[in-house]
Design an enzyme around this catalytic site. Sequence first.
Site, mmCIF file in Angstrom:
data_model
loop_
_atom_site.group_PDB
_atom_site.id
_atom_site.type_symbol
_atom_site.label_atom_id
_atom_site.label_comp_id
_atom_site.label_asym_id
_atom_site.label_seq_id
_atom_site.Cartn_x
_atom_site.Cartn_y
_atom_site.Cartn_z
ATOM 1 N N LEU A 189 34.029 -1.011 36.112
ATOM 2 C CA LEU A 189 32.979 -0.218 35.761
ATOM 3 C C LEU A 189 33.130 1.219 36.025
ATOM 4 C CD1 LEU A 189 29.256 -2.226 35.509
ATOM 5 C CD2 LEU A 189 31.822 -2.566 34.431
ATOM 6 N N GLY B 70 36.687 7.197 36.025
ATOM 7 C CA GLY B 70 36.833 7.974 36.474
ATOM 8 C C GLY B 70 37.670 8.386 37.601
ATOM 9 N N VAL C 18 28.988 5.270 51.947
ATOM 10 C CA VAL C 18 29.242 6.186 52.999
ATOM 11 C C VAL C 18 30.529 6.612 53.401
ATOM 12 C CG1 VAL C 18 27.746 6.464 55.049
ATOM 13 C CG2 VAL C 18 26.804 5.620 53.386
ATOM 14 N N ILE D 263 36.336 5.970 55.050
ATOM 15 C CA ILE D 263 36.144 5.690 56.459
ATOM 16 C C ILE D 263 35.659 4.276 57.194
ATOM 17 C CG2 ILE D 263 34.848 5.933 58.734
ATOM 18 C CD1 ILE D 263 34.914 8.974 57.333
ATOM 19 N N GLY E 125 37.808 16.661 43.008
ATOM 20 C CA GLY E 125 37.341 15.638 42.847
ATOM 21 C C GLY E 125 36.492 14.791 43.946
ATOM 22 N N LYS F 19 22.772 8.946 51.985
ATOM 23 C CA LYS F 19 23.967 8.269 52.847
ATOM 24 C C LYS F 19 23.248 7.922 54.357
ATOM 25 C CE LYS F 19 27.831 10.362 51.111
ATOM 26 N NZ LYS F 19 29.068 11.703 50.762
ATOM 27 N N GLY G 255 37.336 11.741 47.655
ATOM 28 C CA GLY G 255 38.335 11.911 46.610
ATOM 29 C C GLY G 255 38.859 10.671 46.260
HETATM 30 N N1 LIG Z 1 34.731 10.915 44.111
HETATM 31 C C1 LIG Z 1 33.936 11.400 45.008
HETATM 32 O O1 LIG Z 1 34.909 11.347 46.342
HETATM 33 C C2 LIG Z 1 33.469 9.533 45.445
HETATM 34 C C3 LIG Z 1 32.796 8.683 44.445
HETATM 35 N N2 LIG Z 1 31.470 8.417 45.237
HETATM 36 C C4 LIG Z 1 30.907 6.958 44.281
HETATM 37 O O2 LIG Z 1 31.686 6.879 42.741
HETATM 38 C C5 LIG Z 1 30.889 7.005 41.668
HETATM 39 C C6 LIG Z 1 31.946 7.238 41.027
HETATM 40 O O3 LIG Z 1 31.664 8.672 41.093
HETATM 41 P P1 LIG Z 1 33.281 9.047 40.782
HETATM 42 O O4 LIG Z 1 34.304 8.393 39.811
HETATM 43 O O5 LIG Z 1 33.572 10.295 41.953
HETATM 44 O O6 LIG Z 1 32.631 9.730 39.167
HETATM 45 P P2 LIG Z 1 33.377 10.435 37.478
HETATM 46 O O7 LIG Z 1 32.570 10.990 36.913
HETATM 47 O O8 LIG Z 1 34.168 11.079 38.351
HETATM 48 O O9 LIG Z 1 33.060 8.989 37.196
HETATM 49 C C7 LIG Z 1 32.718 8.149 36.740
HETATM 50 C C8 LIG Z 1 33.114 7.279 35.333
HETATM 51 O O10 LIG Z 1 31.597 6.744 34.995
HETATM 52 C C9 LIG Z 1 32.048 6.478 33.248
HETATM 53 N N3 LIG Z 1 30.935 6.064 32.541
HETATM 54 C C10 LIG Z 1 29.740 6.747 33.008
HETATM 55 N N4 LIG Z 1 28.233 6.205 32.571
HETATM 56 C C11 LIG Z 1 28.678 5.157 31.988
HETATM 57 C C12 LIG Z 1 28.525 3.795 31.144
HETATM 58 N N5 LIG Z 1 27.407 3.455 30.674
HETATM 59 N N6 LIG Z 1 29.971 3.028 30.900
HETATM 60 C C13 LIG Z 1 31.095 2.675 31.125
HETATM 61 N N7 LIG Z 1 31.860 4.070 31.963
HETATM 62 C C14 LIG Z 1 30.577 4.897 32.182
HETATM 63 C C15 LIG Z 1 31.663 8.596 33.001
HETATM 64 O O11 LIG Z 1 32.682 9.189 31.786
HETATM 65 C C16 LIG Z 1 33.645 8.787 34.272
HETATM 66 O O12 LIG Z 1 34.410 8.163 33.870
HETATM 67 C C17 LIG Z 1 29.734 7.413 42.013
HETATM 68 O O13 LIG Z 1 28.481 7.040 42.634
HETATM 69 C C18 LIG Z 1 30.101 8.718 43.455
HETATM 70 O O14 LIG Z 1 28.627 9.078 43.877
HETATM 71 C C19 LIG Z 1 31.727 7.847 46.533
HETATM 72 C C20 LIG Z 1 32.535 8.350 46.941
HETATM 73 C C21 LIG Z 1 33.678 9.808 46.984
HETATM 74 N N1 LIG Z 2 30.147 14.134 46.491
HETATM 75 C C1 LIG Z 2 30.728 13.458 47.878
HETATM 76 C C2 LIG Z 2 31.469 12.106 47.476
HETATM 77 C C3 LIG Z 2 31.833 11.177 48.603
HETATM 78 O O1 LIG Z 2 31.136 10.726 48.609
HETATM 79 C C4 LIG Z 2 31.126 14.056 48.884
HETATM 80 O O2 LIG Z 2 31.129 15.184 48.257
HETATM 81 O O3 LIG Z 2 31.377 13.368 50.041
HETATM 82 NA NA NA Z 3 33.177 4.161 53.714
#
Ligand SMILES: NC(=O)C1=CN([C@@H]2O[C@H](COP(=O)(O)OP(=O)(O)OC[C@H]3O[C@@H](n4cnc5c(N)ncnc54)[C@H](O)[C@@H]3O)[C@@H](O)[C@H]2O)C=CC1
Ligand SMILES: N[C@@H](CC=O)C(=O)O
Ligand code: NA
Length: 430
Positions: A12, A15, A134, A138, A189, A207, A306
């Site tokens: 699901l 991104g 979190v 790591i 990212g 977190k 990232g």
């Molecule tokens: N980017 C990072 O470094 C980290 C992100 N996270 C978590 O991972 C999750 C995803 O983060 P990212 O990939 O960075 O965000 P992102 O915004 O790049 O990706 C999320 C994707 O989900 C899609 N989306 C939203 N609602 C939707 C729906 N109803 N059905 C289908 N697709 C839908 C969006 O269009 C987007 O492409 C978040 O919970 C974020 O907090 C956790 C740790 C690190």
């Molecule tokens: N936006 C968060 C992504 C990872 O959890 C961060 O910058 O740490």
């Molecule tokens: Na972790």
Amino acid sequence: MMRTRPLKVALLGCGVVGSEVARIMTTHADDLAARIGAPVELAGVAVRRPSKVREGIPAELITTDATALVKRGDIDVVVEVIGGIEPARTLITTAFEHGASVVSANKALLAEDGATLYAAAEEHGRDLYFEAAVAGAIPLIRPLRESLAGDKINRVMGIVNGTTNFILDAMDTSGAGYSEALDEATALGYAEADPTADVEGFDAAAKAAILAGIAFHTRVRLDDVYREGMTEVTSADFASAKRMGCTIKLLAICERAADGESVTARVHPAMIPLSHPLASVREAYNAVFVEAEAAGQLMFYGPGAGGSPTASAVLGDLVAVCRNKLNEATGPGESAYTQLPVSPMGDVVTRYHISLDVADKPGVLAQVATVFAEHGVSIDTVRQQGKDGEASLVVVTHRAPDAALSGTVEALRKLDTVRGVASIMRVEGE
Ligand SMILES: NC(=O)C1=CN([C@@H]2O[C@H](COP(=O)(O)OP(=O)(O)OC[C@H]3O[C@@H](n4cnc5c(N)ncnc54)[C@H](O)[C@@H]3O)[C@@H](O)[C@H]2O)C=CC1
Ligand SMILES: N[C@@H](CC=O)C(=O)O
Ligand code: NA
């Protein structure tokens, strides 16, 4: 022996994190199968924009109907990397109802309503894993939930947001501006879909809630966490920190009270000595100290944000959940048996760095010192710098309760000779 029937995975969100999960699942398919004992197949990918070209993902797997995907009944594991509260929460609980286990990176949801997710997982006998939620890559959740399950954790303190660490590091080392550094972190990212969550400390607070809950076996929600972001940290604060042999980091600190009867959880910028290991955590790296009664002090360090690092944590969970499934077992569920109250910020005891703009005339220092004494806050050092009848007074205190410090600052603001309180920052790690 390898099972030939594949385990089916629904992704699901595709991104920053989701696209990397799909890439690694495809390129490392044989290794993953060998480690799990069965092939894993990407059976569907729910996206918002189906027209976007997604390299390596067959078009027939793409759907905009995430609800139908999690209801299919043949899905073994749902990987939720959409983020946010809804529809993520309903999709996850629906996935459990239809027989799937869930891997999620969604700290916002876990901190807001983890109890609902845990309860749904338990009711349906399924797994809920969230290592990526979190500190990115790591390994931290699994060590806390499993490796340290026999110990008593008293403190968890660290840098848990990559975006803000990237910005603060850039401000400190290259003198970069806040917005320029935030734009770069977003392009790499690291930032949340709405970067306010990063810079205002909501992401780190989520977190902290998750960490405190697991570490102290109690329920801690986002609202229980004291939170200050880093948007008000200035280059003057960095200069002041440097004069003290310190730098500034956004810290998450979760503590068990000395009497063991309550806990605290907080996120705020703090000065830390350059000699402290957290001071050398650069860019989007994270580092977390865990203090446990028997183990002593442990430090976890690595990439905190990232696409690819976060996907590593998601894939680790996917392997664990798939192994559990093949063994007809489940991993650990919620452990919140202690039900400890979360104390308010006023009870937290720490040191403070206070920068005051004052009139440069005799008796001012004595007046200011009296206010500190009246509130029971003991002064460690004072530095005064005068210029054209105005002076800046920098006071560093010994350890004092946050409530006493707030009372002191309120009284200082009322003094005619105090023109303004330029900054208040906690000092940690000494
Ligand atoms: N980017 C990072 O470094 C980290 C992100 N996270 C978590 O991972 C999750 C995803 O983060 P990212 O990939 O960075 O965000 P992102 O915004 O790049 O990706 C999320 C994707 O989900 C899609 N989306 C939203 N609602 C939707 C729906 N109803 N059905 C289908 N697709 C839908 C969006 O269009 C987007 O492409 C978040 O919970 C974020 O907090 C956790 C740790 C690190
Ligand atoms: N936006 C968060 C992504 C990872 O959890 C961060 O910058 O740490
Ligand atoms: Na972790």
